[in-house]
Motif scaffolding. Structure first.
Motif, PDB file in Angstrom:
ATOM      1  N   ILE A  35      62.334  43.265   0.398  1.00 15.19           N
ATOM      2  CA  ILE A  35      62.535  44.646   0.841  1.00 15.19           C
ATOM      3  C   ILE A  35      61.756  45.608  -0.053  1.00 15.19           C
ATOM      4  CG2 ILE A  35      64.214  46.506   0.933  1.00 15.19           C
ATOM      5  CD1 ILE A  35      66.226  44.624   1.999  1.00 15.19           C
TER       6      ILE A  35
ATOM      7  N   GLN B 187      57.869  46.394  -0.170  1.00 15.97           N
ATOM      8  CA  GLN B 187      57.206  47.169   0.876  1.00 15.97           C
ATOM      9  C   GLN B 187      57.400  48.662   0.708  1.00 15.97           C
ATOM     10  OE1 GLN B 187      57.517  45.526   4.925  1.00 15.97           O
ATOM     11  NE2 GLN B 187      58.892  44.069   3.988  1.00 15.97           N
TER      12      GLN B 187
ATOM     13  N   ILE C  35      70.220  37.407   6.407  1.00 15.13           N
ATOM     14  CA  ILE C  35      69.883  38.821   6.496  1.00 15.13           C
ATOM     15  C   ILE C  35      68.374  39.009   6.387  1.00 15.13           C
ATOM     16  CG2 ILE C  35      70.518  41.097   5.692  1.00 15.13           C
ATOM     17  CD1 ILE C  35      72.808  39.915   4.256  1.00 15.13           C
TER      18      ILE C  35
ATOM     19  N   PHE D 147      67.049  39.199   9.672  1.00 14.37           N
ATOM     20  CA  PHE D 147      67.374  40.503  10.219  1.00 14.37           C
ATOM     21  C   PHE D 147      66.378  41.568   9.763  1.00 14.37           C
ATOM     22  CE2 PHE D 147      71.832  40.260  11.703  1.00 14.37           C
ATOM     23  CZ  PHE D 147      71.716  41.207  12.687  1.00 14.37           C
ATOM     24  N   VAL D 148      66.163  41.564   8.438  1.00 10.34           N
ATOM     25  CA  VAL D 148      65.382  42.623   7.828  1.00 10.34           C
ATOM     26  C   VAL D 148      63.939  42.585   8.299  1.00 10.34           C
ATOM     27  CG1 VAL D 148      64.375  43.244   5.619  1.00 10.34           C
ATOM     28  CG2 VAL D 148      66.811  42.956   5.813  1.00 10.34           C
TER      29      VAL D 148
ATOM     30  N   GLU E 228      62.852  41.581  11.145  1.00 14.68           N
ATOM     31  CA  GLU E 228      62.719  41.483  12.587  1.00 14.68           C
ATOM     32  C   GLU E 228      61.653  42.433  13.098  1.00 14.68           C
ATOM     33  OE1 GLU E 228      66.159  41.648  15.645  1.00 14.68           O
ATOM     34  OE2 GLU E 228      66.859  40.761  13.785  1.00 14.68           O
ATOM     35  N   GLY E 229      61.754  43.694  12.621  1.00 13.63           N
ATOM     36  CA  GLY E 229      60.872  44.708  13.220  1.00 13.63           C
ATOM     37  C   GLY E 229      59.638  44.983  12.401  1.00 13.63           C
TER      38      GLY E 229
END
Lengths: 61, 244, 187, 224
Positions: free
Chosen positions: D153, D156, D217, D220-221, D223-224
């Motif tokens: 996370i 970025q 997770i 999840f994180v 995904e986009g």
């Protein structure tokens, strides 16, 4: 046993003062930011309405 | 552009209604807070051991509890956002996290001020204080992630994840005085409170303070949500203006 | 937005969409699978922590009798000892900040030390906290034990407040009238 | 099996890259040495005063080194769109996560192993005990799992240097507590029953918890 408890009033007032000052500043800051954003939004919408969609650039900043 | 010019009238009046509701809430909060101040300083009995400084209790405890509520709302709205992926959930999550951080900061500060005359130390690295400080860090990180994420989209998703995981710390904070040896007093309200930990009049004033602080919390939360809403619309307008 | 002139998608596209859909469904199933594992692991972890790990482990302080009974704590290491002040024991040299007193075991929320409890001698140099002499307070001494003199040399005194709040009147129904008036009138 | 092969491919890529550039391990090692030196200046006031704080010191150093190493390991992916390449690779997100985590774990273990004798010499500690080794291994698994997740996370964002520690430390507090307590017992050299009955199982439980939650997770994180 009949000894009176200490008073320590400065600490009491300091705690309440901090709480109230922070809450007040936070609320005032939010309402100030909201008003200025609202004003900018209104101005933008107005200028957009006059020039009907072509001059949206002047609202930035 | 057309969508903004042709805004349905129903939405605008709904928003005006919300603004009126916020004003009313502010008024009610102010009255409640005045009454609460009277109760705290004039009606509440002086504590037999701690003296007048114990009156900090009536702000310290409600503020702490409402910071928990803020983080609960943040976690629930975060789950809502991850499922629905709509701006509205994120707005609520963001606002409640920020208000929660303000409240937990004040809980820490009032605790520090209270601790100095009572414990004879400003700060102790004991379970309640340490876990609360960790809670503060978690939700500050939540706000930082939003600030620094490469795209708003990613900021929303990541912060939702942090808000949900971070909530794990809330029950730990509450039960910390139960689980670990601590200098902090045990719970006085909630499921683990001891019988008779508070005198009835103190408990009543605490409940009143809780209601008053809840009103303030709700006002701040609504104000923050509204601010987010306006700022979102503004930045959307700017984006559209730039792409014209 | 309008789908009036929308024709049916070509075969390969709908096949792709269908494969996407099944993938999503299997993805969901794997989510549920993980949720089950997750709940299992968390249940295990919580059960384990309740069973053994944290409670009462990292001790913030020891009681006086725990301290007296554990010779390993007498080697001069820094530690915290909690208890109640024995009010008779307090001595202070005139004109100096150094004081001597004894600390005994205390039951939570009961004022004073437990009758007949053993006491630990302690010394302290400095200003005593406000609540030091209050029978309700639990006193926590930070310092180290000097085995030679048998006195606990205190570096710092903390006061743990009771987990119970009580008004002056309730504690002391027949308090002096002046004191009662003072408590009523706020500040 | 598919998962493991993908993970090992990613981890092996990291290891090969490291063998060529040595930037993660070298920088973390230098950093670790500096930490030891600063501790010496900061804490060594009286002879023997270091012993009670030694376990804490060890883990403060390892935790900061871990943050540094994991940040470097992910920052490297940013260059030339490496992260996009990783995410587009025909392997699952779990495999990507596991691979990055195994790579970071390997780096951290190497760094910790090299630093142990340094600590032994410079801080006069009996750090070469098998019990301590096991505690370090268990705690590092937890560190690497949580760290890889948050590094993914933080790297970025615009403030990765501060965001990773801010996210990482609150979550690994249980691991740090258990590791410090267990290391204190191991360094004292007394009876180790509490290590085996209490702290090592606790570390295992938290490792398992992180290993289940984080990859999930992570998917999840990203995904986009």
């Amino acid at each position: 046993m009949t000894e009176l408890p200490p008073t320590n009033l400065p600490y009491l007032f300091a705690a309440f003062a901090v709480v109230w000052v922070v809450f007040f500043i936070y609320a005032a800051y939010m309402s100030w930011r909201r008003q200025s954003a609202q004003r900018e939004l209104d101005e933008m919408r107005e200028s957009n309405g006059q020039e009907s969609g072509s001059g949206g650039n002047d609202g930035g900043g | 552009m057309a969508a903004i010019a042709g805004r349905p009238a129903g939405k605008a009046s709904w928003q005006r209604g919300l603004r009126d509701a916020r004003l009313w809430l502010l008024l009610i909060t102010a009255v409640l807070m005045l009454v609460d101040g009277y109760l705290i300083f004039m009606v509440a009995p002086t504590d037999a051991v701690l003296g007048h400084v114990q009156r900090i209790f009536y702000v310290h405890v409600p503020i702490s509890i409402l910071s928990f509520l803020g983080f609960l709302i943040c976690a629930v709205a975060g789950i809502g956002y991850l499922i629905r992926r709509t701006e509205r959930w994120d707005r609520v999550a963001h606002a409640s996290a920020e208000v929660g951080v303000v409240f937990v900061t004040l809980a820490l500060v009032t605790g520090i001020i209270w601790a100095r005359p009572v414990w004879n130390a400003w700060w102790q690295w004991e379970p309640r204080l340490t876990t609360t400080l960790i809670l503060w860090f978690i939700y500050v990180a939540y706000l930082m992630i939003r600030q620094y994420a490469p795209t708003p989209q990613q900021g929303r998703t990541w912060s939702a994840v942090v808000g949900i995981i971070g909530f794990v710390d809330v029950p730990i904070v509450y039960y910390s005085v139960q689980w670990w040896q601590s200098i902090h007093p045990k719970q006085v309200i909630g499921p683990e409170a001891a019988e008779g930990a508070l005198e009835p009049i103190m408990a009543q004033i605490l409940v009143f303070s809780l209601v008053a602080t809840l009103a303030l919390f709700t006002y701040l939360l609504l104000e923050r949500v509204a601010l987010r809403g306006i700022e979102d619309r503004l930045s959307q307008l700017r984006r559209e203006g730039n792409t014209d | 937005m309008q789908s009036e002139n929308y024709t049916n998608p070509p075969a390969e596209v709908s096949a792709y969409l269908e494969s996407e859909a099944t993938e999503e469904r299997s993805g969901w199933r794997s989510h549920r699978m993980r949720l089950i594992i997750l709940v299992g692991v968390i249940a295990l972890a919580v059960a384990y922590m309740v069973y053994a790990a944290f409670p009462g482990n990292t001790q913030y302080f020891v009681s006086v009798s725990e301290f007296l009974d554990d010779p390993r704590l007498h080697d001069g290491q820094t530690l915290r000892v909690a208890g109640a002040l024995d009010p008779e024991s307090f001595r202070r040299e005139d004109g100096s900040a150094s004081s001597r007193f004894a600390l005994g075991d205390k039951e939570p929320d009961v004022p004073g030390l437990i009758p007949g409890t053993r006491v630990m001698e302690a010394s302290y140099v400095g200003v005593l906290p406000d609540l030091f002499f209050n029978p309700h307070s639990e006193i926590i001494l930070e310092g180290s034990y000097d085995a030679q003199s048998g006195v606990f040399a205190t570096d710092n005194i903390l006061v743990k407040c009771p987990s119970k709040y009580q008004s002056l009147q309730a504690e002391n129904p027949d308090a002096v009238p002046g004191a009662a008036g003072a408590t009523q009138g706020g500040y | 099996m598919e998962l493991l092969r993908g993970a090992l491919t990613v981890a092996w890529k990291d290891v090969r890259l490291e063998l060529r550039s040595r930037e993660v391990i070298a920088s973390a090692l230098v950093f670790g040495l500096i930490v030891v030196v600063v501790f010496n200046f900061g804490l060594n006031r009286a002879p023997g005063s270091l012993a009670p704080v030694a376990p804490g010191l060890l883990w403060v150093a390892y935790a900061f080194i871990g943050v540094l190493a994991m940040n470097r390991a992910f920052t490297r992916e940013l260059e030339h769109g490496g992260l996009d390449g990783l995410l587009l690779a025909p392997i699952s997100r779990d495999a990507v996560f596991l691979g990055k985590m195994l790579g970071s774990l390997a780096f951290m273990l190497v760094i910790e192993a090299i630093l142990l004798p340094v600590f032994a010499v410079m801080l006069d500690l009996p750090t070469l005990s098998p019990t301590l080794g096991l505690v370090i291994l268990l705690a590092t698994v937890g560190f690497a799992t949580v760290g890889t997740f948050f590094a993914g996370i933080a790297v970025q964002t615009r403030s990765r240097e501060i965001l990773l520690p801010v996210l990482f430390f609150p979550v690994v507090v249980p691991v740090i507590i258990a590791a410090v307590e267990a290391s204190a017992l191991a360094l004292q050299g007394g009876p180790m029953t509490a290590v085996w009955t209490r702290w090592a199982p606790l570390l295992l439980v938290f490792d398992a918890l992180y290993l289940v939650i984080c990859p999930w997770i992570f998917g999840f994180v990203f995904e986009g």
